[in-house]
Each structure stands twice: as structure tokens, then as C-alpha cells.
Design a protein around this motif. Sequence first.
Motif, PDB file in Angstrom:
ATOM      1  N   GLU A 156       9.593  94.501 131.231  1.00  0.00           N
ATOM      2  CA  GLU A 156       9.729  95.214 129.953  1.00  0.00           C
ATOM      3  C   GLU A 156       9.593  96.727 130.084  1.00  0.00           C
ATOM      4  OE1 GLU A 156       6.818  93.347 127.449  1.00  0.00           O
ATOM      5  OE2 GLU A 156       8.057  91.572 127.148  1.00  0.00           O
ATOM      6  N   LEU A 157      10.162  97.268 131.156  1.00  0.00           N
ATOM      7  CA  LEU A 157      10.176  98.724 131.308  1.00  0.00           C
ATOM      8  C   LEU A 157      11.244  99.322 130.403  1.00  0.00           C
ATOM      9  CD1 LEU A 157       8.412  98.066 133.804  1.00  0.00           C
ATOM     10  CD2 LEU A 157       9.637  99.873 135.025  1.00  0.00           C
ATOM     11  N   GLY A 158      11.037 100.578 130.011  1.00  0.00           N
ATOM     12  CA  GLY A 158      12.004 101.276 129.181  1.00  0.00           C
ATOM     13  C   GLY A 158      13.229 101.677 129.991  1.00  0.00           C
ATOM     14  N   TYR A 159      14.322 101.924 129.290  1.00  0.00           N
ATOM     15  CA  TYR A 159      15.568 102.282 129.969  1.00  0.00           C
ATOM     16  C   TYR A 159      15.418 103.585 130.765  1.00  0.00           C
ATOM     17  CZ  TYR A 159      17.834  98.615 127.254  1.00  0.00           C
ATOM     18  OH  TYR A 159      18.189  97.410 126.710  1.00  0.00           O
ATOM     19  N   ASP A 164      15.256 106.101 136.213  1.00  0.00           N
ATOM     20  CA  ASP A 164      14.636 106.868 137.289  1.00  0.00           C
ATOM     21  C   ASP A 164      14.513 106.023 138.557  1.00  0.00           C
ATOM     22  OD1 ASP A 164      14.341 109.135 135.758  1.00  0.00           O
ATOM     23  OD2 ASP A 164      12.282 108.677 135.144  1.00  0.00           O
ATOM     24  N   ALA A 165      14.234 104.735 138.381  1.00  0.00           N
ATOM     25  CA  ALA A 165      14.000 103.866 139.534  1.00  0.00           C
ATOM     26  C   ALA A 165      15.282 103.528 140.274  1.00  0.00           C
ATOM     27  CB  ALA A 165      13.299 102.585 139.081  1.00  0.00           C
ATOM     28  N   ILE A 212       8.816 103.713 143.092  1.00  0.00           N
ATOM     29  CA  ILE A 212       8.901 103.730 144.554  1.00  0.00           C
ATOM     30  C   ILE A 212       9.215 102.326 145.080  1.00  0.00           C
ATOM     31  CG2 ILE A 212       7.679 104.167 146.713  1.00  0.00           C
ATOM     32  CD1 ILE A 212       5.885 106.136 145.248  1.00  0.00           C
ATOM     33  N   THR A 213       8.512 101.336 144.559  1.00  0.00           N
ATOM     34  CA  THR A 213       8.709  99.951 145.003  1.00  0.00           C
ATOM     35  C   THR A 213      10.138  99.498 144.751  1.00  0.00           C
ATOM     36  OG1 THR A 213       6.379  99.428 144.570  1.00  0.00           O
ATOM     37  CG2 THR A 213       7.918  97.567 144.697  1.00  0.00           C
ATOM     38  N   THR A 214      10.666  99.825 143.583  1.00  0.00           N
ATOM     39  CA  THR A 214      12.035  99.424 143.241  1.00  0.00           C
ATOM     40  C   THR A 214      13.040 100.045 144.198  1.00  0.00           C
ATOM     41  OG1 THR A 214      11.454  99.189 140.901  1.00  0.00           O
ATOM     42  CG2 THR A 214      13.795  99.453 141.433  1.00  0.00           C
ATOM     43  N   ARG A 215      12.877 101.310 144.487  1.00  0.00           N
ATOM     44  CA  ARG A 215      13.810 101.982 145.405  1.00  0.00           C
ATOM     45  C   ARG A 215      13.768 101.364 146.795  1.00  0.00           C
ATOM     46  NH1 ARG A 215      12.608 108.256 143.502  1.00  0.00           N
ATOM     47  NH2 ARG A 215      13.863 108.185 141.579  1.00  0.00           N
ATOM     48  N   VAL A 273      15.311  92.540 136.336  1.00  0.00           N
ATOM     49  CA  VAL A 273      13.894  92.262 136.589  1.00  0.00           C
ATOM     50  C   VAL A 273      13.009  93.272 135.865  1.00  0.00           C
ATOM     51  CG1 VAL A 273      12.104  92.321 138.375  1.00  0.00           C
ATOM     52  CG2 VAL A 273      14.225  91.041 138.757  1.00  0.00           C
ATOM     53  N   LEU A 274      13.335  94.543 135.981  1.00  0.00           N
ATOM     54  CA  LEU A 274      12.491  95.575 135.381  1.00  0.00           C
ATOM     55  C   LEU A 274      12.528  95.537 133.858  1.00  0.00           C
ATOM     56  CD1 LEU A 274      13.191  98.613 137.740  1.00  0.00           C
ATOM     57  CD2 LEU A 274      11.237  97.045 137.765  1.00  0.00           C
TER      58      LEU A 274
END
Length: 294
Positions: A129-132, A137-138, A59-62, A123-124
Motif C-alpha cells: 500500500e505504498l503511494g504512487y 521513486d523506487a 533501496i530494496t526494490t531497486r 507488490v508495492l
Amino acid sequence: MTDPATDVFVAHRNLLFTVAYEMLGSAADAEDVLQETWLRWVEVDLAQVRDERAYLVRITTRQALNRLRTMKRRKEAYVGPWLPEPLLTAPDVAENVELAESVSMALMLVLETLSPTERAVFVLREVFELGYDEIADAVGKTPAAVRQIAHRARRHVDARRPRETVSASRAREVLASFQHALEGRDLQGLLDLLAPDVVLMSDGGGVKQAALRPITGAGKIVRFIGGGIGRTEQALTAAPTVVNGNPGLVLRLDGELDGVMAVRVEGGRITGLYYVRNPEKLTRVEAETTLTLR
């Protein structure tokens, strides 16, 4: 008594602020993004959420992406160079090399050269270190597209990021010498601390006097600084602090806040000076802002 949605949001608030700030470079806009995230989060059925942290980051990313696109117009109309809003951070942030680099003025300015989607993906992926799949989704892309964007953004950033990093203790030593020379109005001392190709960027936002373009070269910068401090009889003090996870200075004239200076140190010399004078960007230098990657 608090409800579960509030508890979860509060638990992750510092992380969400860090995500939004690294995407936007503006604490004020990051706070607005968190407010928008909260309004959407309280409408969510928590029973349907498997990973609360990932959901909140999405949500924050969007919301940050939406804000980035509107900020582009503001920056285009901005008077002089636009610098990220400096944050006063706890000293232990400087000891976290990964976090300190990710919020440094030097890297934040490199991120400004990316497109909104590239910046979000970088950044993500590289910082948090978020997955692809999570990033896809973001940002509303396929995982395959996100991989390509991540590769392109990483290559772009690596070509422009500082060539080397120095320890926080070494950076503090160099900055202490710079502080002493500045307060003593010792122009030769300043010159000795600057790398030949050093760059100075000053941000007055059209409100405070500042150079309208970056200044490159030790000699030119010392003349610019000398001209500034030579025109005033006010007492100049420079207090060491931690700005965006890195050693910095809070400058005051006759005790009144004038600006915040962040530096980039490479090879024992200063290669970047970033001076923020715009009063609208100095609201976060009186109290520490908590940042986290987890």
C-alpha cells in the motif's frame, strides 16, 4: 552499543525481506538483496533521510529489480517448472488473510507472469500500500506511469488469481483428508479431494525426479502420484505445517526430507498442488521465517 543505521535496518529487516521475497520468489536471493541494501544504507547520511522506512524500501526494490532481471536467465535454463522457494511461516501468518494471500504459492506463480517492473509496482501498491509517488521513486518511473502500470498489473493478476479464498481452518480440513489419503496410499480418497481441473506442478530442478510439465486433471494427477508412491517401499509421512502463510505438508521418506507441498483450495476441493523437491529450495523449512507487511 549499536549505531543508528544498524538499529533502523534491524527494525525494518523483516519488512524488507518480505518485499524482496514477494518480488523474487526466492529466499536466498532475497537475503542477497538485503545484504546489498545494507551496504548502500550504511553509506547514507541519515540526517538527510525524512522517512527511513520508505528509503529502505526504495533501496530494496531497486536491488530486487536488478536481481529479477538476472534471475530471468536462470529460470529460462531451469529444468522443469520453476516454483517459488517455500517458507515455513508462523501459524499466525495464516490468520492474516492479506499477508497469507500475498505470499501464497498460487499468487506468487501469478506474479511470475508479470514483467519485473509490473511485479514491483503490483507488490508495492497492492500488498504494501505504498503511494504512487513513493513507488515512482523506487522503480524510476513517473507517478502517472506508475498508475498505468499498477492498473495493468492489477487487471492481469485479477484475471489469473484463485477464483475464491477459503478460511485457513477449511483449508486445513481439506489438507488433513489429503494427508490421510496420501499416507494410506488411498488413490480413490485422493481423487475425491481433487477438483476435476486441478493442476499439479512439481519442482525438482533437475536434481530430484519431478514432472517436467504441469499435470492437469484429477485422474492424471492421481495416476502420477500413485506411480510415485507405488515404486517405493519407503515409509511415507506427511506432516502438516504452514507454508507461505497457508496450510501445507512436509513429506518425508523413511524420515528423510523429500519435499514440501503447498495447496490451493477452492470450493472445498484442491485446485492446485505445488510440490517442491529441489534440495536447494528446501533450506527454509526447518525454521520459521518471519514475514510482515508493516
